[in-house]
Design an enzyme around this catalytic site. Structure first.
Site, PDB file in Angstrom:
ATOM      1  N   ASP A 119       0.863  -1.183   0.000  1.00 33.52           N
ATOM      2  CA  ASP A 119       0.000   0.000   0.000  1.00 33.52           C
ATOM      3  C   ASP A 119       0.896   1.228   0.000  1.00 33.52           C
ATOM      4  O   ASP A 119       1.964   1.221   0.617  1.00 33.52           O
ATOM      5  CB  ASP A 119      -0.892   0.019   1.233  1.00 33.52           C
ATOM      6  CG  ASP A 119      -1.981  -1.040   1.206  1.00 33.52           C
ATOM      7  OD1 ASP A 119      -2.438  -1.397   0.105  1.00 33.52           O
ATOM      8  OD2 ASP A 119      -2.385  -1.506   2.281  1.00 33.52           O
ATOM      9  N   ASP A 135      -7.079  -1.536  -4.512  1.00 39.13           N
ATOM     10  CA  ASP A 135      -8.124  -1.078  -3.594  1.00 39.13           C
ATOM     11  C   ASP A 135      -9.026  -0.047  -4.271  1.00 39.13           C
ATOM     12  O   ASP A 135     -10.249  -0.055  -4.083  1.00 39.13           O
ATOM     13  CB  ASP A 135      -7.506  -0.458  -2.336  1.00 39.13           C
ATOM     14  CG  ASP A 135      -6.665  -1.447  -1.546  1.00 39.13           C
ATOM     15  OD1 ASP A 135      -6.925  -2.660  -1.611  1.00 39.13           O
ATOM     16  OD2 ASP A 135      -5.721  -0.988  -0.865  1.00 39.13           O
TER      17      ASP A 135
END
Length: 158
Positions: A119, A135
């Site tokens: 991330d 995401d």
């Protein structure tokens, strides 16, 4: 090309693009961002901060990458069979299924290869979990499903 074949190919092509962009962006983040360092991207709105997430959304189920990898694989296979068995009709369903498949595969690849998801995108004005392009694809898929659901029935599937 027949309409049914096109209905099957469009979400698969969109999924492939989503996976490609996700994996390229994660590779870039790993090669260019030191873990935990913060770099402004859009000052006051978005910054880059690379972290490894062993959990799912909002770090739920952290420390269970193998189980989450299995869930990602099952969801991806389920979506693939859904697309092949019952081709999506209408733009919003094509977008939703393609983006959802791409997001599930993108994060699933990370879980299987690295035991964690990379991330690196963080909203600055609000305290929000750090995320990635897979995401984003999953969240856009949910929005597309909702748009399709809220449209008048006659307009949903031309």
């Amino acid at each position: 090309m027949t309409r049914t074949l096109r209905q099957r190919l469009n979400p698969l092509l969109l999924a492939a693009v989503a996976v490609g962009l996700d994996q390229l962006s994660k590779r870039w983040a790993v090669e260019n961002l030191a873990s935990g360092s913060i770099e402004p991207l859009l000052p006051g709105l978005l910054q880059l901060q690379r972290v490894s997430n062993t959990g799912a959304a909002f770090s739920l189920f952290a420390g269970a990458p193998n189980q989450l990898g299995l869930v990602s694989a099952l969801v991806s296979l389920g979506l693939l069979f859904w697309i092949l068995w019952r081709p999506p009709a209408g733009l919003w369903n094509v977008l939703a299924l393609g983006l959802l498949l791409g997001g599930a595969v993108g994060n699933g690849i990370d879980r299987w290869r690295h035991g964690a998801v990379v991330d690196f995108l963080e909203f600055v004005p609000i305290h929000f979990p750090i995320f990635n392009l897979a995401d984003v694809a999953i969240n856009l898929a949910v929005a597309c499903f909702l748009i399709d659901l809220l449209r008048p029935h006659a307009d949903r599937h031309p």
